[in-house]
Every structure is written in structure tokens, then in C-alpha cells.
Scaffold this motif. Sequence first.
Motif, PDB file in Angstrom:
ATOM      1  N   ARG A 243       0.827  -1.208   0.000  1.00 44.44           N
ATOM      2  CA  ARG A 243       0.000   0.000   0.000  1.00 44.44           C
ATOM      3  C   ARG A 243       0.861   1.258   0.000  1.00 44.44           C
ATOM      4  N   ILE A 244       1.932   1.244   0.762  1.00 43.40           N
ATOM      5  CA  ILE A 244       2.805   2.420   0.802  1.00 43.40           C
ATOM      6  C   ILE A 244       3.562   2.581  -0.516  1.00 43.40           C
ATOM      7  N   GLU A 245       3.981   1.475  -1.123  1.00 38.95           N
ATOM      8  CA  GLU A 245       4.623   1.569  -2.436  1.00 38.95           C
ATOM      9  C   GLU A 245       3.665   2.193  -3.448  1.00 38.95           C
ATOM     10  N   ARG A 246       2.403   1.762  -3.422  1.00 40.42           N
ATOM     11  CA  ARG A 246       1.404   2.346  -4.320  1.00 40.42           C
ATOM     12  C   ARG A 246       1.211   3.819  -4.007  1.00 40.42           C
ATOM     13  N   ALA A 262      -4.666   8.238   0.490  1.00 39.57           N
ATOM     14  CA  ALA A 262      -4.846   7.305   1.608  1.00 39.57           C
ATOM     15  C   ALA A 262      -6.026   6.382   1.345  1.00 39.57           C
ATOM     16  N   ARG A 263      -7.138   6.945   0.880  1.00 35.14           N
ATOM     17  CA  ARG A 263      -8.322   6.124   0.601  1.00 35.14           C
ATOM     18  C   ARG A 263      -8.061   5.134  -0.531  1.00 35.14           C
ATOM     19  N   GLN A 264      -7.377   5.594  -1.579  1.00 36.25           N
ATOM     20  CA  GLN A 264      -7.109   4.724  -2.727  1.00 36.25           C
ATOM     21  C   GLN A 264      -6.157   3.586  -2.395  1.00 36.25           C
ATOM     22  N   PHE A 267      -6.366   3.022   3.260  1.00 39.56           N
ATOM     23  CA  PHE A 267      -6.314   3.616   4.599  1.00 39.56           C
ATOM     24  C   PHE A 267      -7.517   4.541   4.761  1.00 39.56           C
ATOM     25  N   ASP A 268      -8.408   4.249   5.702  1.00 36.95           N
ATOM     26  CA  ASP A 268      -9.566   5.128   5.929  1.00 36.95           C
ATOM     27  C   ASP A 268      -9.269   6.174   6.989  1.00 36.95           C
ATOM     28  N   PHE A 273      -2.413   6.415   8.049  1.00 40.29           N
ATOM     29  CA  PHE A 273      -1.672   6.375   6.783  1.00 40.29           C
ATOM     30  C   PHE A 273      -0.317   7.068   6.935  1.00 40.29           C
ATOM     31  N   ILE A 274      -0.316   8.242   7.542  1.00 47.45           N
ATOM     32  CA  ILE A 274       0.931   8.993   7.740  1.00 47.45           C
ATOM     33  C   ILE A 274       1.890   8.210   8.631  1.00 47.45           C
TER      34      ILE A 274
END
Length: 295
Positions: A243-246, A262-264, A267-268, A273-274
Motif C-alpha cells: 500500500r505504501i509503495e502504491r 490514503a483512501r485509494q 487507509f480510511d 496512513f501517515i
Amino acid sequence: MPGKAMIKKVLKYSFSLLHVDHVRLNTQWNYKNVISPYYRIYYIDEGVGLIQTHHGAVELLPGHLYMIPSYTLCNLECKDQLSQYFIQFFEDSADGISLFSGKRAVIQRKAEPVDILNIQRLLEINPGRGINRSDNPRVYEKSLYYREYQQLNNHQLPNRYLETQGILLQLVARFLEASNPQKNPLPLPSVIMDTVSYIQLHLQNPLGLQLLAGRVNLHPDYFSRLFKEYMGERPIPFIQEKRIERAQYLIITDDMPLEAIARQTGFDNLSYFIKIFKRITNLTPGQYRTQHKIG
């Protein structure tokens, strides 16, 4: 011998050349927290350097090849003088799964004569592909420059393009051999391949252990152990890294707000996310975006 399925799996990958050059570096080559969306290959012909990752320090020595897979957080250092050939390139695959998925660590190989000839030939047929602006990643790692150099590939003659691809495939194969542990010589089980593909295609959706294990009809505990055996880590840390790579890719290629990114990427909660982004990259998303902006 590898079967047809394994051969097709490997041949689905292609590579897009960014840079190739031969440079002499000094103590100014000293950069922290470098994390790039592309691969680096170094061949050292003189001097000594150092790459540091969370796996430890790797000394750059003459006569050796080194690969830094994409999205590998590292520090680059030269304490005196260093002469190196370097190649930087993007990886592309039909399902988005990297050849080195789960192996974000520096790989070292002793260079063979054919490796040196291949690198020199790659430089010969791709003139003007060095980094003329600076050797500082914070200067040349900009989305505009990525597009600029990738456009050069579109203008290559077909024979030069195919030869470039062939050389990159040969060089990558040297590191792929080194990255396959002898304890695990068999291909990934179908349930793991299917799960990794599902994760890559559904990063924006909830991805819990129960859901993933249920998809392949395995008990969650057994599935988690099996996943770690073949991928090197448990499913949840693996998902967070993907997810972080994306998110890194979206940050440098799109101007959408961080909340939307974050949503994509599943991460809601922006603060979570941060937190995960900084834990993996040592930078906040805002710092990462600033680092990759022009100006």
C-alpha cells in the motif's frame, strides 16, 4: 528443469531504462533515506562505497555487482573515491507483482566478464542517458524527469530497444539467481501466487487475514505461516508495504490530496496512513511529495 508455467511467469516482466552511465564519485556522494520507485544496478571498478539498509551495511567493492530493488530504503555513502557504472530502470509486469517482491534488500554478486561487457554495451547503445543535473537523488528524482527519460525509450530503433531489454534481462537474472534461497527452490504455491495477485489488485479494499485465508480455504494461522515462509513476512506487514509503495507512486505521479491517496491505498484514517508511511520510508507523505516536486 523449469516448466512452461514458470518460464511464462518470468517472461511477463519488462524493464524501462532510465539512466546508464559511468561516473567517478567522492565524499559528496552521501545521501540519507533514499527510497526510489525504480531499480539500481551498480558495477564498481575502483574505490569503495557503502549502502546501508535496515538489513545492515553492504560495502561496495571493485569487481562486484550490486542491485537495489525498487522501494528499498537506503543510505548511500562514499568516504573517499568511488568509480562505478550505474543503471536505473523501472520494472513492469502484467499483474504488478515484482520479481523481487518481499526481497527489499541489497543483493551482491561477483561480476563475471560477460556482465561487464553487457554493461558497457548498454552504455554504448544508450548514449546521453546519464544524470547531468546532479548525483543527488533529491535533485533528479522528479516525476517530470522520469517521463523525459522514458520518452527516449519510445524513440529507440526496434533493434536497440530489444537489445536494451535483453541486456537488462540478463543482468536482472544474475540477481534473481542470488535472491532465491536454496531452502526454497520450488515455485510459489498457487495459493500464495493467487493471494499476492489479489492483494495487488485490491489494495484499496479491506484486506484482513481472515478474508485472505478464507479465499484459499486455509486456516488463518496456517495461511499466515505459509505466507511468511514464501514471502518473507506475514500478510499484514506485506500488505502495508504494498500500500505504501502504491502511495509513493501516486504521490509522484498525481496531484490528488493525501486524503484521497490514503483512501485509494486502503487507509480510511489519514493519521494512520501517515504513521505507516513514515515507519516504512522515514518520511511523511508530505515530505515525500515535497522531495519529488520540481523546484
